[in-house]
Design a protein around this motif. Structure first.
Motif: not given
Length: 253
Positions: A22-26, A180-184
């Protein structure tokens, strides 16, 4: 803000991995220019039976967020783990109802991207004029603007409008994706924003547009439902993390 002490030793390996993702997504949202200072939110459910979630510390820029600085809250937005940071309760209004209604929505991403807001204000919404748009249209819902999301009574209408879709266009407001995942969820947001950017540029060209023919659109949408399933985690996400490691490391702290 002061440096954040690592919480890695205080959480499960599964929660730590969710925090890192999630930090990576931010930071990726910031890298691609979809952030709006500190005013949108990305959330992810902590693995386990409890309905606990990770959200950004209010006031921290997206490119500063780390795995340890994320705040763990319950469905009401109350902190369930000590943190020196506060959250924006209003910011959790949208996310909490989606997480509560959709067991599969382990990650909810909401962005006020310029292109996304521009298309959200267009009456026709997303037009079938690009391959990216066909993927979005395969699982797209709309929610009319009701003002800044502060009221609990908006939640059931938002949940109703989203239904089982993965893409939600918040009229006059922005974009939202679930996965279902941060990646998706991040992959969905990337495609959503790309479809909007293409549409804004195409409409600015002052030329007649060529929409995807309906039979082809239907076929592409059926294929898109298969292609996007798990694609973020298996293909795009590791490359995105490598890109982030080169440009803005430290998210896994």
């Amino acid at each position: 803000m002061a440096p954040t002490q690592s919480v890695k030793s205080n959480v499960s390996p599964e929660e730590w991995q969710q925090r890192v993702d999630l930090a990576a997504a931010y930071r990726l949202v910031a890298l691609y220019g979809w952030d709006d200072l500190v005013f949108t939110h990305l959330t992810a459910r902590v693995p386990g039976p409890e309905h606990h979630f990770l959200i950004n510390p209010y006031g921290m820029m997206f490119d500063e967020i780390t795995a340890s600085s994320l705040v763990k809250v319950d469905l009401d937005g109350n902190k369930v783990m000590d943190s020196p940071y506060s959250i924006n309760p209003a910011g959790f209004t949208i996310h909490s109802c989606v997480h509560a209604a959709r067991e599969d929505a382990r990650c909810v991403l909401h962005a006020h991207s310029i292109n996304g807001v521009a298309v959200s204000a267009q009456k026709e919404g997303v037009l079938p004029i690009s391959q990216q748009a066909t993927i979005v249209l395969a699982s797209l819902a709309y929610h009319d603007y009701e003002g800044i999301a502060l009221r609990d009574d908006e939640k059931p209408r938002l949940v109703r409008d989203l239904g089982q879709k993965n893409f939600l266009m918040l009229r006059n407001h922005g974009l939202l994706t679930v996965g279902p995942t941060v990646a998706d969820a991040f992959l969905f947001l990337y495609v959503f924003e790309a479809a909007c950017m293409i549409q804004v540029r195409a409409l600015a060209g002052s030329r007649e547009l060529v929409p995807v023919a309906k039979p082809i659109l239907d076929g592409v949408q059926q294929a898109a439902q298969q292609v996007t399933r798990g694609l973020g985690g298996s293909l795009a996400w590791p490359g995105l993390l490598r890109k982030l490691d080169r440009s803005n490391p430290g998210y896994a702290d």
